[in-house]
Design an enzyme around this catalytic site. Structure first.
Site, PDB file in Angstrom:
ATOM      1  N   SER A   1       0.829  -1.211   0.000  1.00  0.00           N
ATOM      2  CA  SER A   1       0.000   0.000   0.000  1.00  0.00           C
ATOM      3  C   SER A   1       0.864   1.263   0.000  1.00  0.00           C
ATOM      4  CB  SER A   1      -0.879   0.007   1.251  1.00  0.00           C
ATOM      5  OG  SER A   1      -1.421   1.288   1.491  1.00  0.00           O
TER       6      SER A   1
ATOM      7  N   TYR B   1      -2.349   5.580  -3.981  1.00  0.00           N
ATOM      8  CA  TYR B   1      -3.320   6.636  -3.721  1.00  0.00           C
ATOM      9  C   TYR B   1      -2.779   7.868  -4.422  1.00  0.00           C
ATOM     10  CZ  TYR B   1      -5.883   4.180  -0.006  1.00  0.00           C
ATOM     11  OH  TYR B   1      -6.666   3.298   0.702  1.00  0.00           O
TER      12      TYR B   1
ATOM     13  N   THR C   1      -6.167   2.919  -6.531  1.00  0.00           N
ATOM     14  CA  THR C   1      -7.391   2.795  -5.722  1.00  0.00           C
ATOM     15  C   THR C   1      -8.238   4.054  -5.858  1.00  0.00           C
ATOM     16  OG1 THR C   1      -6.323   1.313  -4.154  1.00  0.00           O
ATOM     17  CG2 THR C   1      -8.266   2.485  -3.360  1.00  0.00           C
TER      18      THR C   1
ATOM     19  N   LYS D   1      -8.668  -0.237  -8.794  1.00  0.00           N
ATOM     20  CA  LYS D   1      -9.289  -0.969  -7.677  1.00  0.00           C
ATOM     21  C   LYS D   1     -10.388  -0.130  -7.035  1.00  0.00           C
ATOM     22  CE  LYS D   1      -8.037  -2.949  -3.148  1.00  0.00           C
ATOM     23  NZ  LYS D   1      -8.328  -1.938  -2.117  1.00  0.00           N
TER      24      LYS D   1
ATOM     25  N   HIS E   1     -13.604  -1.995  -0.868  1.00  0.00           N
ATOM     26  CA  HIS E   1     -12.571  -1.672   0.111  1.00  0.00           C
ATOM     27  C   HIS E   1     -12.814  -2.431   1.423  1.00  0.00           C
ATOM     28  CE1 HIS E   1      -9.379   1.599   0.375  1.00  0.00           C
ATOM     29  NE2 HIS E   1      -9.308   1.099   1.573  1.00  0.00           N
TER      30      HIS E   1
ATOM     31  N   ARG F   1     -14.953  -0.703   4.087  1.00  0.00           N
ATOM     32  CA  ARG F   1     -14.370   0.333   4.950  1.00  0.00           C
ATOM     33  C   ARG F   1     -14.654   1.744   4.463  1.00  0.00           C
ATOM     34  NH1 ARG F   1     -10.484  -2.070   8.210  1.00  0.00           N
ATOM     35  NH2 ARG F   1      -8.981  -0.380   8.226  1.00  0.00           N
TER      36      ARG F   1
ATOM     37  N   THR G   1     -13.152  -8.341  -1.102  1.00  0.00           N
ATOM     38  CA  THR G   1     -14.120  -7.994  -0.053  1.00  0.00           C
ATOM     39  C   THR G   1     -14.913  -9.224   0.383  1.00  0.00           C
ATOM     40  OG1 THR G   1     -14.332  -5.700  -0.811  1.00  0.00           O
ATOM     41  CG2 THR G   1     -16.060  -6.514   0.662  1.00  0.00           C
TER      42      THR G   1
HETATM   43  C1  LIG Z   1      -6.673  -2.741   7.813  1.00  0.00           C
HETATM   44  C2  LIG Z   1      -6.927  -2.510   6.356  1.00  0.00           C
HETATM   45  C3  LIG Z   1      -6.211  -1.541   5.680  1.00  0.00           C
HETATM   46  C4  LIG Z   1      -6.435  -1.318   4.315  1.00  0.00           C
HETATM   47  N1  LIG Z   1      -5.663  -0.372   3.654  1.00  0.00           N
HETATM   48  C5  LIG Z   1      -5.818  -0.224   2.315  1.00  0.00           C
HETATM   49  C6  LIG Z   1      -4.974   0.643   1.591  1.00  0.00           C
HETATM   50  O1  LIG Z   1      -4.076   1.269   2.144  1.00  0.00           O
HETATM   51  N2  LIG Z   1      -5.184   0.773   0.252  1.00  0.00           N
HETATM   52  C7  LIG Z   1      -6.167   0.075  -0.407  1.00  0.00           C
HETATM   53  O2  LIG Z   1      -6.322   0.213  -1.624  1.00  0.00           O
HETATM   54  N3  LIG Z   1      -6.962  -0.780   0.264  1.00  0.00           N
HETATM   55  C8  LIG Z   1      -6.813  -0.958   1.594  1.00  0.00           C
HETATM   56  N4  LIG Z   1      -7.616  -1.851   2.264  1.00  0.00           N
HETATM   57  C9  LIG Z   1      -8.607  -2.633   1.513  1.00  0.00           C
HETATM   58  C10 LIG Z   1      -8.007  -3.951   1.021  1.00  0.00           C
HETATM   59  O3  LIG Z   1      -7.046  -3.710   0.022  1.00  0.00           O
HETATM   60  C11 LIG Z   1      -9.080  -4.872   0.430  1.00  0.00           C
HETATM   61  O4  LIG Z   1      -9.804  -4.186  -0.560  1.00  0.00           O
HETATM   62  C12 LIG Z   1     -10.054  -5.394   1.490  1.00  0.00           C
HETATM   63  O5  LIG Z   1      -9.391  -5.669   2.693  1.00  0.00           O
HETATM   64  C13 LIG Z   1     -10.749  -6.633   0.982  1.00  0.00           C
HETATM   65  O6  LIG Z   1     -11.691  -7.102   1.887  1.00  0.00           O
HETATM   66  P1  LIG Z   1     -11.390  -8.291   2.955  1.00  0.00           P
HETATM   67  O7  LIG Z   1     -10.645  -7.646   4.073  1.00  0.00           O
HETATM   68  O8  LIG Z   1     -12.744  -8.743   3.359  1.00  0.00           O
HETATM   69  O9  LIG Z   1     -10.577  -9.336   2.247  1.00  0.00           O
HETATM   70  C14 LIG Z   1      -7.405  -2.072   3.626  1.00  0.00           C
HETATM   71  C15 LIG Z   1      -8.116  -3.071   4.318  1.00  0.00           C
HETATM   72  C16 LIG Z   1      -7.882  -3.302   5.659  1.00  0.00           C
HETATM   73  C17 LIG Z   1      -8.650  -4.393   6.354  1.00  0.00           C
END
Ligand SMILES: Cc1cc2nc3c(=O)[nH]c(=O)nc-3n(C[C@H](O)[C@H](O)[C@H](O)COP(=O)(O)O)c2cc1C
Length: 418
Positions: free
Chosen positions: A136, A160, A186, A276, A300, A303, A332
């Site tokens: 990331s 980003y 993203t 993404k 995401h 989130r 996800t």
């Molecule tokens: C703690 C955490 C931090 C994340 N940070 C980023 C990030 O910095 N950039 C990004 O594109 N996605 C981020 N994501 C999203 C993940 O890349 C991914 O899309 C997501 O975790 C997929 O869902 P899942 O956790 O159910 O597998 C983050 C997810 C989590 C859980």
């Protein structure tokens, strides 16, 4: 009448096969975890509440995440019988390169907060398993250090586009110089999602100590020992750009990013470019028409926008519109290898795991991530064998029915669906 006899000492001895106890507590703990949910339970016991909740939680009512996981539960598989499948091959080709399994590690920010080995554990485990690792923009290990851990495997970089565009452009150049083969742009973070657990826990980036966090720390001494005896948590690739962690985080969310930024990045990046965070069919079609190398259907991990479309529900229609040759990926809610098999059957070329990886990391560092990958691999292999397929290419939409639980009343144009 049951015939009885005196117990035979030799038969009794044969029954008494005591296993040698494993003295390595971490290995013992991890081998007792049979599912990703088991790893999550261990992670919860070992990680301070604020860090665990930052990882485990989602936005607002966490409906997006719950629905995404439910959608995978609501799969019905249709196996074929009497089809010999002695050896199952889980390998695939994605974005011009190989992967031993149909999933890679998703980009996650602030990963060393979960467990001090952070991205190093993720990249090392990905290298050993022969799958891609995504770093990331907000990672806590530098681009160059990830390359050092995974020198011959596949590294992807998540971008980003920050308010100060030059910072992002600098990262793109560094990732290219380090030989990362894919850039993942993203696009679902114009502003930060409302992570209510974080607010309630008083959690901040960087973390601050309060009476509550200290009380919570007492039963989790090892996490704190790691935290206090290893280098400070920072957005490692951004450490030379100036600004506090909070300022950099703020800068990473920019509501003005647009298709123009995509053009600029396309011009700068020599490798494969993936977008993404795609969440509807027209956007997917537009991106593929523009010539991006791949898209990730994702909200995401729930989130960002709560009550967002379930990526797994979107998948069949997107694949129908963009064609099975386009590289459509999905994430996800993936908690089981069978979720990955179902996604591939419905046309996903590849999948990403976020929390499944982080639960393993929190449960046991590098060995924990190895365990996550091993669990998913076993589940994928077993599901494929039970379906009667021996390669991923043999998986077809007919192998999966998405059972209806949430039925839309209106379609995307507001018309009442029949
Ligand atoms: C703690 C955490 C931090 C994340 N940070 C980023 C990030 O910095 N950039 C990004 O594109 N996605 C981020 N994501 C999203 C993940 O890349 C991914 O899309 C997501 O975790 C997929 O869902 P899942 O956790 O159910 O597998 C983050 C997810 C989590 C859980």
């Amino acid at each position: 009448m049951v015939k009885r006899q005196l117990p035979n000492p030799r038969e009794l001895m044969e029954l008494m096969q005591f296993k040698k106890p494993d003295l390595d507590a971490r290995r013992r703990r991890l081998s007792a975890a049979l599912t990703i949910d088991d790893l999550r339970a261990i992670a919860k016991r070992r990680t301070p509440a604020a860090a665990f909740d930052y990882t485990d939680g989602a936005a607002d009512g966490e409906v997006s995440l719950a629905r995404a996981r439910q959608a995978f539960q609501d799969v019905e598989f249709h196996p074929d019988i009497l089809r010999p499948a002695e050896h199952v091959d889980t390998s695939t080709t994605v974005l011009g390169g190989p992967s031993a399994l149909p999933f890679g590690i998703a980009p996650t920010g602030f990963t060393r907060l979960m467990q001090t080995e952070g991205e190093t554990a993720g990249a090392g485990a990905a290298a050993a398993a022969g799958i891609p690792f995504t770093l990331s923009t907000l990672g806590t290990t530098t681009i160059e250090d990830v390359k050092a851990v995974n020198p011959t495997g596949r590294n992807w970089f998540q971008l980003y586009v920050m308010r100060q565009r030059e910072i992002s452009y600098g990262l793109v150049e560094r990732a290219a110089a380090a030989g990362f083969d894919t850039l993942m742009f993203t696009v679902d973070t114009p502003v930060a999602g409302a992570r209510l657990r974080d607010t309630r826990n008083g959690f901040s980036i960087p973390p601050q100590l309060s009476v509550k966090t200290i009380l919570n720390a007492v039963p989790r001494p090892w996490w704190w020992f790691d935290f206090l005896t290893t280098p400070k948590l920072e957005f490692a690739s951004l450490s030379t750009t100036g600004g506090t962690v909070g300022e950099l985080l703020n800068s990473a969310m920019d509501p003005t990013i647009s298709y123009e930024d995509l053009e600029v990045i396309r011009g700068m990046w020599p490798g494969k470019l993936v977008v993404k965070g795609v969440q509807n069919v027209p956007d997917a079609v537009r991106l593929i028409d523009l010539g991006v190398d791949g898209i990730v259907l994702s909200n995401h991990g729930g989130r960002q926008l709560d009550r967002a479309p379930v990526p797994f529900h979107l998948l069949p229609q997107v694949v129908r519109e963009v064609g099975r040759d386009a590289t459509v990926m999905i994430d996800t809610g993936i908690m089981n290898g069978a979720d990955i098999v179902a996604s591939v059957a419905l046309g996903a070329k590849f999948t990403l795991i976020g929390r499944a990886y982080l639960y393993g990391l929190m449960a046991g560092g590098r060995q924990g991530v190895d365990r996550t990958i091993a669990i998913l691999r076993t589940e994928i292999e077993r599901t494929m064998a039970l379906l009667g397929v021996s390669t991923l290419e043999e998986l077809e939409p007919r192998h999966v029915t998405q059972l209806r639980r949430l039925q839309p009343v209106t379609d995307a144009s507001g018309i009442i669906a029949r």
